[in-house]
Design an enzyme around this catalytic site. Sequence first.
Site, PDB file in Angstrom:
ATOM      1  N   GLU A  24       0.865  -1.051   0.057  1.00 47.49           N
ATOM      2  CA  GLU A  24      -0.128   0.162  -0.469  1.00 47.49           C
ATOM      3  C   GLU A  24       0.443   1.123  -0.428  1.00 47.49           C
ATOM      4  OE1 GLU A  24      -4.640  -0.637   1.955  1.00 47.49           O
ATOM      5  OE2 GLU A  24      -3.007  -1.201   3.158  1.00 47.49           O
ATOM      6  N   GLU A  45      -3.765  -9.222   3.459  1.00 50.81           N
ATOM      7  CA  GLU A  45      -5.093  -8.584   5.215  1.00 50.81           C
ATOM      8  C   GLU A  45      -6.240  -9.901   5.607  1.00 50.81           C
ATOM      9  OE1 GLU A  45      -2.513  -5.327   4.119  1.00 50.81           O
ATOM     10  OE2 GLU A  45      -3.688  -7.097   3.229  1.00 50.81           O
TER      11      GLU A  45
END
Length: 697
Positions: free
Chosen positions: A105, A125
């Site tokens: 990210e 995640e």
Amino acid sequence: MSDVVTYSREQSSGVITVNYPPVNALSHAVRSGLLAALEQGQKDAEAKVLLLVCEGRTFIAGADIREFGKPMQEPGLPEVVNTFESSDKPIVAAIHGTALGGGLETALGCHYRVALSSAKVGLPEVKLGLLPGAGGTQRLPRLTGAQKALEMITTGEFVGAKDALALGIVDAVEDGSDIRAAGLAFANKLADEGKPVRRVRDITDKIDAEKGSDVFNQFREGLKKRARGLFSPFKCVDAVEAAFNLPFDEGMKRERELFMECMESPQRAGLIHSFFAEREVSKVKGLSKDTPVRDVKTVGVIGAGTMGGGIAMNFANVGIPVTMVEVKQEALDKGLAIIRRNYENSAKKGKLTQEQVEERMSLITPSLTYDDFKDVDLVIEAVFENMAIKKEIFSKLDAVCKPGAILASNTSTLDIDEIASATKRPEDVVGMHFFSPANVMKLLENVRGEKTSDEVKATVMAVAKKIKKVGVLVGNCHGFVGNRMLHKRGAEAMSLVNEGATPQQVDKVLTDLGYPMGQFAMSDLAGIDVGYRIREERRNAGEHVEPSWMDKLAEQNRLGQKTQAGVYRYEEGSRKPIPDPEVDKLIEEFRKEQGITPREISDQEILERCMYVMINEGAKILEEGIADRSLDIDIVWIYGYGFPAYRGGPMFWADQLGLDTILEAVKTYQDTVGGEQWKPAALLEKLVAEGKTFGDL
């Protein structure tokens, strides 16, 4: 500025360097340091382009697990990523090792990305019950399109650098090992060419092309099977869909809302417990980190059947030569043919090249004599459950194998100490209980005998890691940890059917809880003859074993999937269990023989009797020191028996339900059902009295 993030300049490039061993995780110090270094770079008039690079073996590999469960300190990662993306100077992320989760990210918040060819990127995640919460669900699909973004985010799987280049995730891939040099070269080229800032948030061609597409509904339909019972994968789809339906800033708000829903889900707690427990099991109580580990360069396997062949494959897969011994050439040939077929099937799926198939087959040497074990470092016996045969085998191994060779049994239930008594070296004898199919299942239940040396314990745990298994060291008793608990569940499942439930009702309750299959379907997969032999062994040892309609199945050669008939029937080439009226009739006749009048049984009673009896037995296992920690039991059940990881394992699940609730039910069944299995464990009573949990131990 943080000492874990530094700023320097090389020619026209301002270099932001993260150095936070071992994996440059996004700790509070790193997040703060990134903002401080960025500010310094913005003020550096000589820096035309900024470069983000990491020291050590990897780029930012994700969140700092040391901060899990603690209140988030500002700045949060979304702020860091947005600030990087808002920079007026172009920022290049130079990726080596892995860029995972928040690491990817952060890279997506940069304006360009260059990677070494050995690098991997991903957003894992979902494996912790979460979704990417710093813009990953909004930025990634702008580069890859919906389908690939959905696949990556809902599976958490990694993508290699060359695939990442093809997908548009990175802009360039460089060979070699010097990521700093590769990054500087790329950054200097940008500066020379006067390349502008290019923000991922502003890239909309794929978003515009796929608006109104049915890809999201189709993907959800597929997830119903692939991610049955899971919460976060479906939230991931909602978040990615928001990238296509909402302006970027609103999509980011929607991602944060969905992220918080995942944070509040009990599945997140279960998956994070599983995550940490898997890492903790390798730390064996009472075993020093300095304990010597024997070098295992060659392995012997006794038995070329389903288990023996699967065990041999584990070692061949990591380049360790295996000598596989059988008593008859026919059995040896059959076993080798099955191994080859397994490898060929992997090749057809693109998981192996034909060259790799041949290489692995060449590492497995067939033999009909124990003499070929004279130089191996480890021998694993994988014949069926019969104590007399196993002791005879270990006596032969004791005579043939070199001093220091480890003698292991793949027994699933039998006494390791009695097996060791057939040798003059009980300190070298250990249990290595693989799970079927052994080349697929991740658990390796290593069983210490009374005299097993620390060196052997440390070695078999190291071997587990080497062959990519999750090793758990447990004590010696009938069934050890996994099967001891399974036998209690199995006995209750049998009693429930005897009393009036159907096998499919019992199985559905268990699959609704999250197991991939129920008790009876699992018996068919393992083979009805396996349980039958165990019961016969116990009867031969003088134990009282209740009569069972499962024995009748074995005697009729209904052995499960391998004969296409067991508790269920199976169509050719299919593993789908189909209820069989013949079995219903057999059960009905058995009830009449035993004088049982069937009654209607609720799903709740099935759940409590199948699961709470396991919890009670797990507490006894902890009392006796067969397992050192409740997390050891949790990992055995997650990786050996398919207990849903999102529930954290049976003991963690019990803590979540409340041990007082479990104990009250156990006492009720002690009165109504009876039997030693329903005698409350002293540890369970103690924990309830003290208001504690298994996790507090």
